[in-house]
Design a protein around this motif. Sequence first.
Motif, PDB file in Angstrom:
ATOM      1  N   SER A   7     -23.681   1.153 -23.240  1.00 10.69           N
ATOM      2  CA  SER A   7     -23.415  -0.159 -22.654  1.00 10.69           C
ATOM      3  C   SER A   7     -24.042  -0.259 -21.271  1.00 10.69           C
ATOM      4  O   SER A   7     -24.298   0.743 -20.613  1.00 10.69           O
ATOM      5  N   THR A  33     -20.629  -8.178 -20.327  1.00 11.84           N
ATOM      6  CA  THR A  33     -21.235  -6.872 -20.581  1.00 11.84           C
ATOM      7  C   THR A  33     -22.224  -6.961 -21.727  1.00 11.84           C
ATOM      8  O   THR A  33     -22.319  -7.982 -22.412  1.00 11.84           O
ATOM      9  N   SER A  79      -7.697   4.001 -24.612  1.00 17.14           N
ATOM     10  CA  SER A  79      -9.048   3.456 -24.450  1.00 17.14           C
ATOM     11  C   SER A  79      -9.027   1.931 -24.430  1.00 17.14           C
ATOM     12  O   SER A  79      -9.790   1.300 -23.679  1.00 17.14           O
ATOM     13  N   THR A  80      -8.171   1.339 -25.233  1.00 16.14           N
ATOM     14  CA  THR A  80      -8.051  -0.121 -25.230  1.00 16.14           C
ATOM     15  C   THR A  80      -7.574  -0.616 -23.871  1.00 16.14           C
ATOM     16  O   THR A  80      -8.131  -1.559 -23.294  1.00 16.14           O
ATOM     17  N   HIS A 134      -7.790   0.990 -21.035  1.00 13.38           N
ATOM     18  CA  HIS A 134      -8.815   1.316 -20.041  1.00 13.38           C
ATOM     19  C   HIS A 134      -9.869   0.211 -19.970  1.00 13.38           C
ATOM     20  O   HIS A 134     -10.243  -0.247 -18.878  1.00 13.38           O
ATOM     21  N   VAL A 135     -10.372  -0.200 -21.122  1.00 15.81           N
ATOM     22  CA  VAL A 135     -11.414  -1.226 -21.161  1.00 15.81           C
ATOM     23  C   VAL A 135     -10.885  -2.550 -20.617  1.00 15.81           C
ATOM     24  O   VAL A 135     -11.566  -3.233 -19.840  1.00 15.81           O
ATOM     25  N   GLU A 155     -10.657  -2.156 -16.705  1.00 19.87           N
ATOM     26  CA  GLU A 155     -11.893  -1.970 -15.951  1.00 19.87           C
ATOM     27  C   GLU A 155     -12.917  -3.074 -16.155  1.00 19.87           C
ATOM     28  O   GLU A 155     -13.736  -3.337 -15.264  1.00 19.87           O
ATOM     29  N   TYR A 156     -12.875  -3.741 -17.321  1.00 15.29           N
ATOM     30  CA  TYR A 156     -13.926  -4.700 -17.651  1.00 15.29           C
ATOM     31  C   TYR A 156     -13.406  -6.061 -18.099  1.00 15.29           C
ATOM     32  O   TYR A 156     -14.184  -7.016 -18.163  1.00 15.29           O
ATOM     33  N   THR A 164     -16.457  -6.095 -26.607  1.00 13.43           N
ATOM     34  CA  THR A 164     -15.333  -5.303 -26.113  1.00 13.43           C
ATOM     35  C   THR A 164     -14.966  -4.162 -27.043  1.00 13.43           C
ATOM     36  O   THR A 164     -14.693  -3.039 -26.587  1.00 13.43           O
ATOM     37  N   LEU A 176     -17.123  -1.290 -26.498  1.00 13.70           N
ATOM     38  CA  LEU A 176     -16.776  -0.559 -25.284  1.00 13.70           C
ATOM     39  C   LEU A 176     -15.610   0.391 -25.545  1.00 13.70           C
ATOM     40  O   LEU A 176     -15.596   1.526 -25.045  1.00 13.70           O
ATOM     41  N   VAL A 177     -14.633  -0.076 -26.319  1.00 12.15           N
ATOM     42  CA  VAL A 177     -13.479   0.767 -26.637  1.00 12.15           C
ATOM     43  C   VAL A 177     -13.923   1.968 -27.466  1.00 12.15           C
ATOM     44  O   VAL A 177     -13.498   3.107 -27.210  1.00 12.15           O
ATOM     45  N   HIS A 185     -15.770   4.471 -25.194  1.00 10.77           N
ATOM     46  CA  HIS A 185     -14.866   5.222 -24.322  1.00 10.77           C
ATOM     47  C   HIS A 185     -14.036   6.218 -25.123  1.00 10.77           C
ATOM     48  O   HIS A 185     -13.847   7.370 -24.701  1.00 10.77           O
TER      49      HIS A 185
END
Length: 352
Positions: free
Chosen positions: A16, A195, A299-300, A302-303, A306-307, A314, A317-318, A321
């Motif tokens: 990403s 993103t 991880s969910t 976190h994303v 942070e984003y 999305t 991204l999960v 991570h």
Amino acid sequence: MSQAPATRPTLLAIGSEFPPFKVTQEEMYEGLLKKWYEKVPNAERIVKNTRVRSRYFAWDPRQALANGSVPTGDRSEVFEKTVLDVAGRSVGKVLAQVDRSKVGSIAMASCTGYMGPTPEYFIAKQFELTSSIRRTFIGHMGCFAAFNVLKVAMDSLAARPDEHVIINCTEFSSLQFRSDANAEQAVIQALFGDTSASAVVGSAPDGEGVQFIRTHTEQIWGTHELMTWNIKNDGFFMTLSPYVPFVIAENIHAYLEKLLGPEKLSVGDVKHWIIHPGGPKIVEMLGKQLKLTEAQLASTWHVLGEYGNCSSATVMLVLEHMLKADKPQRGEYGVMLAFGPGLTVEGALVRF
């Protein structure tokens, strides 16, 4: 005569990249949202309750929208200027990990801007991919569109198992932010970020690598008014009902039976959950319904923090991570999930 081993669509690379403006939620609230929603009761609490800590933007909304809305065409110009840079960096990152001469198709999704030729044309040209590359652009499907580009890749590999397929999701939701002064719009403008996420999918023998076993799509008929995404003279306009998390949670077990049942699996057989963080309430309610641990949702969360919610990109991204943080073991199962206008639930069963 020996028979060739069975192959499955396999993740060969994932990566990403982000646009240039990083803004904390506090900076966004003090710099713009506080002014927009000064007449909305509890606006600051609404913004904080999204659990978003920071976001990346294709432009700085605090400056671009300081004097109010701008026309759709002006927003589209920013999309055109930014998408090739950010998506190009994202695609370049994954192409560096594979043999690009094997790339036969590219599929891209975005619902936050339009141009023609569509962006994947210029990206394929930038990286000097074959002039006969098959291109697919998926627009305006919203947060679940990563599964549409994934299914294009899976279908391409079924027909041409020797090729590689690039998939990309690039979303610049900030280009469509609006100042409509109500609580629903306060949630939306506090939640979404920008993103680009890319992956390369190819064929590998069964059991080797991160493999996509099957997908399932489910429309929840009669709920389309709960989430909409339409074009207006002053940008795109989204509606997002607070009932969305309840409808998704109510239907999730029936959905998972259809995704997992054909493989003789149940929720308890799935160790890794790659859930699109449409909003904190969706994550909380699905976690409760599925009896997931904090680690399975890490991880969910976190994303989201942070984003923000980056629409179609999305869930990728999960996954990115989770692969780094959890390091799934060979043979473990995962489920990817995303939700969008329809209401539509999309998912994939993954075996690591």
